[in-house]
Scaffold this motif. Structure first.
Motif, PDB file in Angstrom:
ATOM      1  N   HIS A   6      55.585 -26.225 -30.299  1.00 25.20           N
ATOM      2  CA  HIS A   6      54.275 -26.789 -30.528  1.00 25.20           C
ATOM      3  C   HIS A   6      54.138 -28.080 -29.739  1.00 25.20           C
ATOM      4  CE1 HIS A   6      54.319 -23.777 -33.478  1.00 25.20           C
ATOM      5  NE2 HIS A   6      53.877 -24.423 -34.522  1.00 25.20           N
ATOM      6  N   PRO A   7      53.037 -28.214 -29.076  1.00 27.80           N
ATOM      7  CA  PRO A   7      52.838 -29.447 -28.310  1.00 27.80           C
ATOM      8  C   PRO A   7      52.549 -30.627 -29.246  1.00 27.80           C
ATOM      9  CG  PRO A   7      50.972 -27.986 -28.027  1.00 27.80           C
ATOM     10  CD  PRO A   7      51.992 -27.251 -28.860  1.00 27.80           C
ATOM     11  N   VAL A   8      52.939 -31.780 -28.868  1.00 24.87           N
ATOM     12  CA  VAL A   8      52.693 -33.007 -29.628  1.00 24.87           C
ATOM     13  C   VAL A   8      51.533 -33.730 -28.973  1.00 24.87           C
ATOM     14  CG1 VAL A   8      53.668 -35.195 -30.361  1.00 24.87           C
ATOM     15  CG2 VAL A   8      55.108 -33.152 -30.264  1.00 24.87           C
ATOM     16  N   TYR A   9      50.540 -34.003 -29.778  1.00 21.16           N
ATOM     17  CA  TYR A   9      49.369 -34.702 -29.267  1.00 21.16           C
ATOM     18  C   TYR A   9      49.444 -36.167 -29.666  1.00 21.16           C
ATOM     19  CZ  TYR A   9      47.549 -30.015 -28.642  1.00 21.16           C
ATOM     20  OH  TYR A   9      47.385 -28.715 -28.247  1.00 21.16           O
ATOM     21  N   PRO A  10      49.041 -37.041 -28.797  1.00 17.83           N
ATOM     22  CA  PRO A  10      49.074 -38.463 -29.150  1.00 17.83           C
ATOM     23  C   PRO A  10      48.029 -38.777 -30.220  1.00 17.83           C
ATOM     24  CG  PRO A  10      48.066 -38.155 -27.006  1.00 17.83           C
ATOM     25  CD  PRO A  10      48.558 -36.799 -27.459  1.00 17.83           C
ATOM     26  N   VAL A  11      48.376 -39.687 -31.079  1.00 21.22           N
ATOM     27  CA  VAL A  11      47.455 -40.103 -32.149  1.00 21.22           C
ATOM     28  C   VAL A  11      46.589 -41.227 -31.606  1.00 21.22           C
ATOM     29  CG1 VAL A  11      47.304 -41.107 -34.450  1.00 21.22           C
ATOM     30  CG2 VAL A  11      49.125 -39.474 -33.914  1.00 21.22           C
ATOM     31  N   ARG A  12      45.287 -41.042 -31.784  1.00 19.91           N
ATOM     32  CA  ARG A  12      44.354 -42.081 -31.343  1.00 19.91           C
ATOM     33  C   ARG A  12      43.801 -42.793 -32.567  1.00 19.91           C
ATOM     34  NH1 ARG A  12      40.037 -39.162 -27.670  1.00 19.91           N
ATOM     35  NH2 ARG A  12      39.042 -39.560 -29.631  1.00 19.91           N
ATOM     36  N   GLN A  13      43.687 -44.055 -32.449  1.00 18.70           N
ATOM     37  CA  GLN A  13      43.095 -44.826 -33.535  1.00 18.70           C
ATOM     38  C   GLN A  13      41.597 -44.879 -33.275  1.00 18.70           C
ATOM     39  OE1 GLN A  13      44.775 -48.663 -34.082  1.00 18.70           O
ATOM     40  NE2 GLN A  13      44.110 -48.754 -36.200  1.00 18.70           N
ATOM     41  N   VAL A  14      40.834 -44.500 -34.291  1.00 14.90           N
ATOM     42  CA  VAL A  14      39.389 -44.474 -34.162  1.00 14.90           C
ATOM     43  C   VAL A  14      38.825 -45.751 -34.759  1.00 14.90           C
ATOM     44  CG1 VAL A  14      37.296 -43.244 -34.809  1.00 14.90           C
ATOM     45  CG2 VAL A  14      39.378 -41.967 -34.318  1.00 14.90           C
ATOM     46  N   GLN A  15      37.983 -46.399 -34.022  1.00 16.30           N
ATOM     47  CA  GLN A  15      37.326 -47.611 -34.508  1.00 16.30           C
ATOM     48  C   GLN A  15      36.075 -47.199 -35.279  1.00 16.30           C
ATOM     49  OE1 GLN A  15      38.368 -50.749 -34.290  1.00 16.30           O
ATOM     50  NE2 GLN A  15      36.601 -51.483 -35.414  1.00 16.30           N
ATOM     51  N   LEU A  16      36.016 -47.573 -36.568  1.00 15.84           N
ATOM     52  CA  LEU A  16      34.842 -47.268 -37.373  1.00 15.84           C
ATOM     53  C   LEU A  16      33.677 -48.129 -36.911  1.00 15.84           C
ATOM     54  CD1 LEU A  16      36.508 -47.128 -40.893  1.00 15.84           C
ATOM     55  CD2 LEU A  16      35.823 -45.207 -39.473  1.00 15.84           C
ATOM     56  N   PRO A  17      32.455 -47.584 -37.044  1.00 14.81           N
ATOM     57  CA  PRO A  17      31.305 -48.362 -36.579  1.00 14.81           C
ATOM     58  C   PRO A  17      31.129 -49.691 -37.342  1.00 14.81           C
ATOM     59  CG  PRO A  17      30.591 -46.330 -37.644  1.00 14.81           C
ATOM     60  CD  PRO A  17      32.088 -46.295 -37.576  1.00 14.81           C
ATOM     61  N   TYR A  18      31.580 -49.722 -38.604  1.00 14.64           N
ATOM     62  CA  TYR A  18      31.445 -50.947 -39.393  1.00 14.64           C
ATOM     63  C   TYR A  18      32.800 -51.309 -39.974  1.00 14.64           C
ATOM     64  CZ  TYR A  18      26.556 -49.615 -39.286  1.00 14.64           C
ATOM     65  OH  TYR A  18      25.301 -49.255 -38.892  1.00 14.64           O
ATOM     66  N   PRO A  19      33.241 -52.506 -39.754  1.00 16.55           N
ATOM     67  CA  PRO A  19      34.495 -52.929 -40.376  1.00 16.55           C
ATOM     68  C   PRO A  19      34.352 -52.922 -41.910  1.00 16.55           C
ATOM     69  CG  PRO A  19      33.801 -54.503 -38.687  1.00 16.55           C
ATOM     70  CD  PRO A  19      32.686 -53.514 -38.869  1.00 16.55           C
ATOM     71  N   GLU A  20      35.485 -52.919 -42.581  1.00 16.53           N
ATOM     72  CA  GLU A  20      35.492 -52.878 -44.050  1.00 16.53           C
ATOM     73  C   GLU A  20      34.694 -54.018 -44.661  1.00 16.53           C
ATOM     74  OE1 GLU A  20      39.161 -52.364 -46.178  1.00 16.53           O
ATOM     75  OE2 GLU A  20      39.934 -51.099 -44.568  1.00 16.53           O
ATOM     76  N   GLU A  21      34.763 -55.184 -44.065  1.00 19.79           N
ATOM     77  CA  GLU A  21      34.049 -56.337 -44.626  1.00 19.79           C
ATOM     78  C   GLU A  21      32.543 -56.096 -44.633  1.00 19.79           C
ATOM     79  OE1 GLU A  21      36.166 -56.852 -41.822  1.00 19.79           O
ATOM     80  OE2 GLU A  21      37.894 -57.247 -43.104  1.00 19.79           O
ATOM     81  N   GLU A  22      32.036 -55.517 -43.533  1.00 15.38           N
ATOM     82  CA  GLU A  22      30.599 -55.234 -43.466  1.00 15.38           C
ATOM     83  C   GLU A  22      30.214 -54.174 -44.486  1.00 15.38           C
ATOM     84  OE1 GLU A  22      29.042 -54.425 -39.569  1.00 15.38           O
ATOM     85  OE2 GLU A  22      30.309 -55.963 -38.661  1.00 15.38           O
ATOM     86  N   ARG A  23      31.065 -53.154 -44.638  1.00 12.39           N
ATOM     87  CA  ARG A  23      30.795 -52.109 -45.630  1.00 12.39           C
ATOM     88  C   ARG A  23      30.770 -52.712 -47.026  1.00 12.39           C
ATOM     89  NH1 ARG A  23      35.649 -48.841 -46.699  1.00 12.39           N
ATOM     90  NH2 ARG A  23      35.929 -50.615 -48.072  1.00 12.39           N
ATOM     91  N   ASP A  24      31.767 -53.549 -47.340  1.00 14.50           N
ATOM     92  CA  ASP A  24      31.823 -54.177 -48.656  1.00 14.50           C
ATOM     93  C   ASP A  24      30.611 -55.071 -48.897  1.00 14.50           C
ATOM     94  OD1 ASP A  24      34.199 -52.864 -49.009  1.00 14.50           O
ATOM     95  OD2 ASP A  24      35.467 -54.634 -48.682  1.00 14.50           O
ATOM     96  N   GLU A  25      30.169 -55.770 -47.872  1.00 17.28           N
ATOM     97  CA  GLU A  25      28.990 -56.635 -47.983  1.00 17.28           C
ATOM     98  C   GLU A  25      27.735 -55.798 -48.259  1.00 17.28           C
ATOM     99  OE1 GLU A  25      26.414 -59.726 -48.215  1.00 17.28           O
ATOM    100  OE2 GLU A  25      28.588 -59.795 -48.306  1.00 17.28           O
ATOM    101  N   ARG A  26      27.605 -54.666 -47.582  1.00 19.16           N
ATOM    102  CA  ARG A  26      26.454 -53.787 -47.827  1.00 19.16           C
ATOM    103  C   ARG A  26      26.473 -53.251 -49.255  1.00 19.16           C
ATOM    104  NH1 ARG A  26      28.226 -51.580 -43.257  1.00 19.16           N
ATOM    105  NH2 ARG A  26      28.613 -49.558 -44.246  1.00 19.16           N
ATOM    106  N   LYS A  27      27.654 -52.873 -49.745  1.00 21.51           N
ATOM    107  CA  LYS A  27      27.773 -52.370 -51.117  1.00 21.51           C
ATOM    108  C   LYS A  27      27.396 -53.465 -52.116  1.00 21.51           C
ATOM    109  CE  LYS A  27      31.252 -48.748 -50.655  1.00 21.51           C
ATOM    110  NZ  LYS A  27      32.596 -48.313 -51.101  1.00 21.51           N
ATOM    111  N   ARG A  28      27.898 -54.684 -51.885  1.00 22.54           N
ATOM    112  CA  ARG A  28      27.587 -55.802 -52.771  1.00 22.54           C
ATOM    113  C   ARG A  28      26.093 -56.086 -52.778  1.00 22.54           C
ATOM    114  NH1 ARG A  28      26.042 -60.510 -52.465  1.00 22.54           N
ATOM    115  NH2 ARG A  28      26.253 -60.701 -50.225  1.00 22.54           N
ATOM    116  N   ALA A  29      25.484 -56.081 -51.601  1.00 20.51           N
ATOM    117  CA  ALA A  29      24.046 -56.336 -51.497  1.00 20.51           C
ATOM    118  C   ALA A  29      23.252 -55.249 -52.223  1.00 20.51           C
ATOM    119  CB  ALA A  29      23.627 -56.427 -50.030  1.00 20.51           C
ATOM    120  N   ALA A  30      23.696 -54.005 -52.107  1.00 16.39           N
ATOM    121  CA  ALA A  30      23.011 -52.900 -52.788  1.00 16.39           C
ATOM    122  C   ALA A  30      23.135 -53.048 -54.303  1.00 16.39           C
ATOM    123  CB  ALA A  30      23.573 -51.557 -52.327  1.00 16.39           C
ATOM    124  N   ARG A  31      24.324 -53.435 -54.799  1.00 16.25           N
ATOM    125  CA  ARG A  31      24.514 -53.654 -56.243  1.00 16.25           C
ATOM    126  C   ARG A  31      23.615 -54.777 -56.742  1.00 16.25           C
ATOM    127  NH1 ARG A  31      29.942 -53.199 -55.161  1.00 16.25           N
ATOM    128  NH2 ARG A  31      30.167 -55.456 -55.184  1.00 16.25           N
TER     129      ARG A  31
END
Length: 144
Positions: A1-26
């Motif tokens: 089986h071939p080994v494929y390199p693992v790529r790190q995917v950058q999320l469009p919003y960092p966790e801090e921004e996501r948490d801020e949006r959740k807090r604002a929604a609450r």
């Protein structure tokens, strides 16, 4: 089986921004619920006691909402789906140094409904009522 390199995917919003949006929604949801609660109380022309400490307008409204939510045995809520207020109700039995709490007493309920469940005419008395004095036909309710 071939080994494929693992790529790190950058999320469009960092966790801090996501948490801020959740807090604002609450916070937005809580502000909306508080506004609905105050509107329901005003529509019913309820006079609730709040000490006069010089606060007016939004500050006084915020204090009122806080006072309605800070009870150790429940708090006032407004159910948007059926436009009903619910209140905590505390029943005191001073001669026995005890009490009961109805955490969500719906404004459409009668006290008799709750008391008939708690003290059925032919039912078992609470453990503190050794003499059987508390049954629905014998009850006299005082409120303030």
């Amino acid at each position: 089986h071939p080994v494929y390199p693992v790529r790190q995917v950058q999320l469009p919003y960092p966790e801090e921004e996501r948490d801020e949006r959740k807090r604002a929604a609450r916070e937005a949801k809580e502000r909306r619920q508080n506004a609905q609660l105050l509107t329901a109380i005003r529509q019913r022309n309820l006079n609730l006691y709040l000490p006069d400490d010089g606060e007016v307008g939004e500050e006084r409204d915020a204090m009122l909402v806080e006072s309605l939510k800070c009870s150790s045995h429940g708090h006032v809520t407004y159910r948007e789906e059926d436009h009903v207020l619910t209140w905590p109700v505390r029943l005191l039995y001073p001669e026995y140094a005890t009490s009961d709490v109805i955490r969500q007493f719906c404004e459409r309920d009668s006290l008799r409904e709750h008391l008939s469940y708690m003290f059925p005419p032919e039912g078992e008395s609470p453990e503190w009522d050794e003499e059987g004095e508390y049954s629905l036909p014998k009850l006299c309710v005082l409120y303030n």
